[in-house]
Structures are given as structure tokens and as C-alpha cells.
Design an enzyme around this catalytic site. Structure first.
Site: not given
Length: 110
Positions: A35, A38
Site C-alpha cells: 500500500c 501506507c
């Protein structure tokens, strides 16, 4: 996982002890290796943990390695941030955001 410096990693096994049982409010980032947003949040979480450590615990949970907790809280998008106070989720936000905005959104739970 894109670990944020100074931020503990929690798992399905210790989530109850580290988050539900915490005396401080806890900000949990549900995150994943794959991700990109993230990874962007790692320095924000590190700064938050350093600056707000007196009144807020900041932890990360890898969704791929901890499906039990992820499914229990119906987390579908990464990153998802949840604030827990006295063992209960009291706030949830999805997506990367600047530190100032994240702090403003969790302020009510502190």
C-alpha cells in the site's frame, strides 16, 4: 510492512492486550506492505507517536498477517485509522492525510 519508527506493531494475538486493554487512547493504523499511501503515512505516525506519546498510543497492524482483527473491524481499505478509547472504537478514517488533519480528526477522542 512499512514500519514507522517508534510505532509498535500489533497482531491478532496481542491486539486485545495492547489496544483494547490500553489505559491510553490508541490510534491503530491498519496497513499493508503493498500500500503506497501506507508508506507515506510512516513518517506522520512516527511524528505523532513522538509528539503525542503522553496521551496517545500509536500502533500498526498488518492486514495481510492479521486477518482476524482486520475482519472483526470490517477494514476494507488501506490505510484505515481507528481510534480506540476504553476498549471501544470511537473514530475511523480511511486514506492518507497530513499530520495536522489526522491530529484534528483524532483530537475528540483524546
Amino acid at each position: 510492512m512499512s514500519r514507522a519508527a517508534g510505532v509498535a506493531e500489533v497482531t491478532d494475538e496481542d491486539f486485545a492486550a495492547e489496544v483494547i486493554g490500553s489505559e491510553l487512547p490508541v490510534l491503530v493504523e491498519f496497513t499493508a506492505d503493498w500500500c503506497p499511501p501506507c508508506r507515506q503515512m510512516a513518517p506522520v505516525l512516527s511524528a505523532l507517536a513522538a509528539e503525542e506519546g503522553e496521551r496517545l498510543k500509536v500502533v500498526q497492524l498488518d492486514v495481510d498477517r492479521n486477518p482476524g482483527t482486520t475482519n472483526a473491524y470490517r477494514v476494507l481499505s488501506m490505510p484505515t485509522f481507528m481510534v480506540f478509547r476504553a476498549g471501544e472504537p470511537v473514530g475511523s478514517m480511511v486514506g492518507a492525510r497530513p499530520k495536522r488533519r489526522l491530529l484534528a480528526e483524532i483530537e475528540a477522542a483524546l
